[in-house]
Design an enzyme around this catalytic site. Structure first.
Site, mmCIF file in Angstrom:
data_model
loop_
_atom_site.group_PDB
_atom_site.id
_atom_site.type_symbol
_atom_site.label_atom_id
_atom_site.label_comp_id
_atom_site.label_asym_id
_atom_site.label_seq_id
_atom_site.Cartn_x
_atom_site.Cartn_y
_atom_site.Cartn_z
ATOM 1 N N THR A 25 4.687 -11.280 0.806
ATOM 2 C CA THR A 25 5.583 -10.155 0.598
ATOM 3 C C THR A 25 4.828 -9.128 -0.228
ATOM 4 O OG1 THR A 25 6.505 -11.119 -1.416
ATOM 5 C CG2 THR A 25 7.677 -11.577 0.642
ATOM 6 N N ASP A 26 5.210 -7.871 -0.097
ATOM 7 C CA ASP A 26 4.604 -6.831 -0.918
ATOM 8 C C ASP A 26 4.931 -7.096 -2.377
ATOM 9 O OD1 ASP A 26 3.759 -5.612 1.387
ATOM 10 O OD2 ASP A 26 5.304 -4.061 1.381
ATOM 11 N N ALA A 27 4.067 -6.636 -3.273
ATOM 12 C CA ALA A 27 4.341 -6.752 -4.698
ATOM 13 C C ALA A 27 5.684 -6.091 -4.995
ATOM 14 C CB ALA A 27 3.236 -6.075 -5.503
ATOM 15 N N ARG A 90 10.134 -2.760 5.135
ATOM 16 C CA ARG A 90 10.243 -1.581 4.274
ATOM 17 C C ARG A 90 10.397 -0.306 5.103
ATOM 18 N NH1 ARG A 90 5.537 -1.777 0.047
ATOM 19 N NH2 ARG A 90 6.466 0.236 -0.474
#
Length: 170
Positions: A25-27, A90
């Site tokens: 997952t993205d930060a 996102r």
């Protein structure tokens, strides 16, 4: 952190452990439903003790909610059915926010879906910020979820609850 805790508990070297996560997952994105698998040469009669030991070694903001046996065919990443590409969620969230704000016409959503090209989505909006997004679950092929014969019971630990996901308002 999980890998370090597993090597400490199982005494299995990192290269032999083969810890694999379902994805990244993205930060800033919460991974409440992250799934991982690892290989151990040991057979366990119960998983409660390894589960408690893992959570005892991990920081308080990282918890193993469930630990269970898996068939040899199971792979945390490649046994998935609904996978996403880099920044896909996102981008989709950002698009829906723009539609909700009436900055974009809602007809754009089916048009983008028909192209089956994620680059088309990125043409209309920048990705939403990662905070507030949550990986809640990963769906798997049913035959890869069958439990092996004579396996120990799944351990749900002492704290099997999900707190509310805090979402930002735009």
């Amino acid at each position: 952190m999980l890998e370090k805790a597993l090597t400490q508990i199982t005494k299995v070297q990192r290269k032999e452990l083969h810890l694999v996560g379902a994805g990244r997952t993205d930060a800033g994105v919460h991974a409440w439903g992250q799934v991982a698998h690892f290989v151990t040469p040991f057979n366990y009669n119960t998983l409660d003790s390894i589960h408690a030991a893992l959570n005892g070694l991990l920081p308080l903001d990282i918890r193993v909610r469930e630990i269970g046996a898996a068939v040899p065919e199971f792979h945390a990443r490649f046994s998935c059915r609904s996978g996403f590409m880099y920044r896909q969620v996102r981008n989709m969230v950002a698009l829906l926010i723009q539609v909700g704000k009436e900055a974009l016409d809602s007809d754009i959503v089916p048009m983008i879906l028909e192209t089956k090209d994620r680059r088309e989505l990125a043409k209309y909006t920048l990705p939403a910020p990662p905070h507030g997004l949550c990986l809640v679950s990963v769906k798997y092929k049913e035959d890869h979820l069958q439990l092996p014969p004579d396996c120990p019971l799944t351990s749900f630990g002492r704290h099997h609850t999900i707190t509310k996901c805090k979402l930002p308002f735009y």
